[in-house]
Scaffold this motif. Sequence first.
Motif, PDB file in Angstrom:
ATOM      1  N   ALA A  71      -5.710  -5.430  -1.664  1.00  0.00           N
ATOM      2  CA  ALA A  71      -4.755  -6.485  -1.304  1.00  0.00           C
ATOM      3  C   ALA A  71      -3.765  -6.001  -0.258  1.00  0.00           C
ATOM      4  O   ALA A  71      -3.332  -6.762   0.602  1.00  0.00           O
ATOM      5  N   LEU A  72      -3.402  -4.724  -0.322  1.00  0.00           N
ATOM      6  CA  LEU A  72      -2.407  -4.182   0.611  1.00  0.00           C
ATOM      7  C   LEU A  72      -2.984  -3.929   2.008  1.00  0.00           C
ATOM      8  O   LEU A  72      -2.344  -4.244   3.017  1.00  0.00           O
ATOM      9  N   ARG A  73      -4.165  -3.331   2.061  1.00  0.00           N
ATOM     10  CA  ARG A  73      -4.678  -2.776   3.325  1.00  0.00           C
ATOM     11  C   ARG A  73      -4.629  -3.736   4.519  1.00  0.00           C
ATOM     12  O   ARG A  73      -4.211  -3.346   5.602  1.00  0.00           O
ATOM     13  N   PRO A  74      -5.049  -5.012   4.364  1.00  0.00           N
ATOM     14  CA  PRO A  74      -5.047  -5.893   5.540  1.00  0.00           C
ATOM     15  C   PRO A  74      -3.652  -6.169   6.083  1.00  0.00           C
ATOM     16  O   PRO A  74      -3.517  -6.655   7.214  1.00  0.00           O
ATOM     17  N   HIS A  75      -2.620  -5.877   5.299  1.00  0.00           N
ATOM     18  CA  HIS A  75      -1.257  -6.239   5.694  1.00  0.00           C
ATOM     19  C   HIS A  75      -0.454  -5.054   6.240  1.00  0.00           C
ATOM     20  O   HIS A  75       0.735  -5.194   6.537  1.00  0.00           O
ATOM     21  N   LEU A  76      -1.109  -3.903   6.365  1.00  0.00           N
ATOM     22  CA  LEU A  76      -0.414  -2.729   6.925  1.00  0.00           C
ATOM     23  C   LEU A  76      -0.228  -2.900   8.422  1.00  0.00           C
ATOM     24  O   LEU A  76      -1.109  -3.437   9.109  1.00  0.00           O
ATOM     25  N   SER A  77       0.909  -2.424   8.942  1.00  0.00           N
ATOM     26  CA  SER A  77       1.124  -2.455  10.387  1.00  0.00           C
ATOM     27  C   SER A  77       0.089  -1.532  11.045  1.00  0.00           C
ATOM     28  O   SER A  77      -0.497  -0.663  10.389  1.00  0.00           O
ATOM     29  N   ARG A  78      -0.093  -1.728  12.343  1.00  0.00           N
ATOM     30  CA  ARG A  78      -1.089  -0.905  13.037  1.00  0.00           C
ATOM     31  C   ARG A  78      -0.776   0.579  12.870  1.00  0.00           C
ATOM     32  O   ARG A  78      -1.652   1.390  12.596  1.00  0.00           O
ATOM     33  N   LEU A 136       2.917  17.539  -4.985  1.00  0.00           N
ATOM     34  CA  LEU A 136       2.325  16.414  -4.249  1.00  0.00           C
ATOM     35  C   LEU A 136       3.228  16.102  -3.061  1.00  0.00           C
ATOM     36  O   LEU A 136       4.303  16.685  -2.915  1.00  0.00           O
ATOM     37  N   TRP A 137       2.787  15.135  -2.258  1.00  0.00           N
ATOM     38  CA  TRP A 137       3.564  14.730  -1.092  1.00  0.00           C
ATOM     39  C   TRP A 137       3.721  13.227  -1.109  1.00  0.00           C
ATOM     40  O   TRP A 137       2.790  12.508  -1.507  1.00  0.00           O
ATOM     41  N   ALA A 138       4.881  12.769  -0.678  1.00  0.00           N
ATOM     42  CA  ALA A 138       5.146  11.325  -0.651  1.00  0.00           C
ATOM     43  C   ALA A 138       5.631  10.918   0.729  1.00  0.00           C
ATOM     44  O   ALA A 138       6.343  11.675   1.400  1.00  0.00           O
ATOM     45  N   HIS A 139       5.211   9.746   1.154  1.00  0.00           N
ATOM     46  CA  HIS A 139       5.681   9.181   2.426  1.00  0.00           C
ATOM     47  C   HIS A 139       5.919   7.691   2.190  1.00  0.00           C
ATOM     48  O   HIS A 139       4.992   6.943   1.900  1.00  0.00           O
ATOM     49  N   GLN A 140       7.177   7.314   2.282  1.00  0.00           N
ATOM     50  CA  GLN A 140       7.531   5.904   2.084  1.00  0.00           C
ATOM     51  C   GLN A 140       7.303   5.141   3.372  1.00  0.00           C
ATOM     52  O   GLN A 140       7.390   5.710   4.464  1.00  0.00           O
ATOM     53  N   PHE A 141       7.055   3.848   3.242  1.00  0.00           N
ATOM     54  CA  PHE A 141       6.828   3.053   4.454  1.00  0.00           C
ATOM     55  C   PHE A 141       7.259   1.605   4.240  1.00  0.00           C
ATOM     56  O   PHE A 141       7.143   1.067   3.126  1.00  0.00           O
ATOM     57  N   ASP A 145       3.261  -6.256   5.977  1.00  0.00           N
ATOM     58  CA  ASP A 145       3.722  -7.616   5.705  1.00  0.00           C
ATOM     59  C   ASP A 145       3.943  -7.729   4.193  1.00  0.00           C
ATOM     60  O   ASP A 145       3.007  -7.933   3.418  1.00  0.00           O
ATOM     61  N   LYS A 146       5.203  -7.570   3.820  1.00  0.00           N
ATOM     62  CA  LYS A 146       5.526  -7.489   2.386  1.00  0.00           C
ATOM     63  C   LYS A 146       5.359  -8.846   1.710  1.00  0.00           C
ATOM     64  O   LYS A 146       4.952  -8.925   0.544  1.00  0.00           O
ATOM     65  N   SER A 147       5.675  -9.877   2.475  1.00  0.00           N
ATOM     66  CA  SER A 147       5.564 -11.218   1.904  1.00  0.00           C
ATOM     67  C   SER A 147       4.088 -11.558   1.638  1.00  0.00           C
ATOM     68  O   SER A 147       3.725 -12.029   0.548  1.00  0.00           O
ATOM     69  N   ALA A 148       3.215 -11.281   2.620  1.00  0.00           N
ATOM     70  CA  ALA A 148       1.775 -11.566   2.437  1.00  0.00           C
ATOM     71  C   ALA A 148       1.197 -10.691   1.335  1.00  0.00           C
ATOM     72  O   ALA A 148       0.373 -11.144   0.529  1.00  0.00           O
ATOM     73  N   THR A 149       1.643  -9.433   1.279  1.00  0.00           N
ATOM     74  CA  THR A 149       1.157  -8.541   0.220  1.00  0.00           C
ATOM     75  C   THR A 149       1.613  -9.057  -1.137  1.00  0.00           C
ATOM     76  O   THR A 149       0.841  -9.081  -2.101  1.00  0.00           O
ATOM     77  N   GLY A 150       2.871  -9.490  -1.194  1.00  0.00           N
ATOM     78  CA  GLY A 150       3.406 -10.048  -2.441  1.00  0.00           C
ATOM     79  C   GLY A 150       2.622 -11.278  -2.885  1.00  0.00           C
ATOM     80  O   GLY A 150       2.283 -11.426  -4.062  1.00  0.00           O
TER      81      GLY A 150
END
Length: 210
Positions: A71-78, A136-141, A145-150
């Motif tokens: 569900a998330l992948r299509p909404h990630l920025s380039r 482990l390693w974390a990277h926030q982003f 498109d948070k609305s479409a992902t939601g």
Amino acid sequence: MTDSHAPMPGAESLAEPMRSRWSPSIFDAEHTLSTAEIRTLLTAAQWAPSSGNMQPWRFVVAERGSAAHDALRPHLSRGNSGWVPRASVVFLAATQVEPEPDETDDPRAFKGADVNIYALGQAAAHLTLEAQAMGLWAHQFGGFDKSATGDALGVPASWRIVAGIAVGVRGNPAEVSERDQEREHRERRRKPVEEIAYGDRWGSPWRGVD
Ligand SMILES: Cc1cc2nc3c(=O)[nH]c(=O)nc-3n(C[C@H](O)[C@H](O)[C@H](O)COP(=O)(O)O)c2cc1C
């Protein structure tokens, strides 16, 4: 793996895991986290402080290969679409930004969007630092498109996804694009303390600044 990303000059005096934390962009796309490890990360978020102990945070756990990840992948920025999907898990961090419309909740339960976003940030910091402490390693982003992902995940209108937290282990640079390799080597900088800490008045230097 040793590298020059952390600690940067000025950060050497910090305690671990703040001292060595940074946000890598090359994750091992084969690595998975155990259920117990993911639970530990969520436990770190769970024990963050919050106003009135309302704990106004929710996390969608999007493990690689899961429906939430799809569900998330299509909404990630380039810029984020190459490195984010390689992480072992992405926590989609949400908070309540409006009172529940049907008022089924205690009206005192909603402390306001600003208080809730503040609390979610605390929970996210706990989770990311726990990840670092676990090796482990974390990277926030925020670039998605948070609305479409939601919408894709069925997040109610009174709640909002605010950010994603990608967690995993570091991977092989040869497997990623030049752009992501370059991102990994960006110099880490910070504003000087005199720019972020004030004294007697807003804008006046704090006494600890030369
Ligand atoms: C709320 C938030 C949103 C961010 N959005 C992105 C993003 O969309 N893409 C990205 O590559 N990094 C993103 N970052 C990571 C920051 O760029 C990174 O934390 C910052 O440059 C400092 O680097 P460091 O974490 O290595 O110290 C985000 C970080 C935060 C806290």
